[in-house]
Design an enzyme around this catalytic site. Sequence first.
Site: not given
Length: 479
Positions: A254, A41, A14, A115-116
């Site tokens: 990345y 995302g 996310c 996010n997570g």
Amino acid sequence: MSVLWDDDSPHDECGVVGIVAPGRDISRLAFFALHALQHRGQESAGIAVADDGQVMVQRDLGLVGAVFDEPSLRSLSGHSAIGHVRYSTTGSNKWENAQPVTRNRGTGLVALGHNGNLTNTDALREQITNDPQPLQATTDSELIAALLAREPGSLLDAVVGVIGRLVGAFSAVALSEYELVAFRDAHGVRPLVIGKLEGGYCVASETCALDQIGATLVREVRPGEAVRLTATGLESRQALTPAISRMCVFEHIYFARPDSLLDGRNVWEQRRAMGIELAGEAPIDADMVVGLPDSGTPAAIGYAFASGIPYSEAVVRNRYVGRSFIQPDQELRKSGVKLKFNPLREIIDGKRLIVVDDSIVRGTTTQQVVAMLREAGAREVHMRISSPPITWPCFYGIDMPSRGELVAARHSIDEVARLTGATTLAHLSLEGLQRAIGAPADRFCRACFTGEYPIPVPDSSIKLRFEDAATQPAEAQRK
Ligand code: SF4
């Protein structure tokens, strides 16, 4: 929606944004900030906007540009907004899981973007079993929203009251009619930065989103901090005792966009430095250094610089491959990697190539890339990977396969070279990676390389992601 081609890369789950700027076109700012985070995302997108007295939400499956249009943005007016882009594993890409999620809170709503990944969802679910509002989604994000909805006081009070019950990795934004609060887990696994823009303040997963909307970087949200944004400033509460920072090292390798800053350092420069380190650790004689676009390119440029071997583009990437409602037919599906990459035969034919990529997960992509380059006439294909072998799964918000599917968990590097058809294969060492990033190793989560998980992982999660108990890492077993 189906995956057109599974690119066998680890996927971030996310990206989040939050903006307070009364008088500005708030939904348009959120839209463009999300647009800059699209790489985090591509499966769903959403924006929640607060006007005095109400919270409005629009979310749907699809890219940011497909979910919103001019009329929908015009209808989302207000003083504050949060936004979210989501990647999810196959099977959970349903509308209900798109974010921001909302829950009734008092006479209004609370919206949340996250996010997570939480690792104590079973325990949290038990805390809301008697909640009159049933859970709509299957995400841990809705659990956080449900807990916030039950807490009294201001939204900042609610976040401070709830944050200590959450275990795992989270960088999140919450919005009520009058407040926007950003908060982060005690280890700071996922990034979250604060920016200043004309007329207000904002937060975002990455600095590239701040750049997009003309905001300047103020600082990171600190690990364990809850911060309320207003038009004129920030109100901070250190809600959790900050643990040793454990930023995900894969953000550097990345996930993050190369034009973002992580911990004040440019990601493109760090990736180029990874290539320089890799050239020193794993030299080989060849005619040309090639990067697999886009994530392998900076490290390939670094490798070429350090080795003195010329760099060239040799593969063109179709940037629009992703998820689609249109199924490829059998023949197209078989072409696999060719849906994403097309080799430049005239450049490749007869050459000995050094091919730089960021990581190997199952090994299927590497195998197809090597075959594609050989078909295009490459005499030798020396794979150079700008990260160590991935041997453990992630529990902190990155979609990776189980340990049994990670090729480096089951095979030596030489075996992986044989399996993928590469002439030689070499990975950057952990030490080389840390030198390239330019920060001490103990400030990062590196669990997918080492098996040392910095945040407790429950047994139920471990069982799902490990082939057998004997292969569990000591740290995970202990916790
Ligand atoms: S396990 Fe790997 S991918 Fe997951 S947070 Fe840690 S470093 Fe990042």
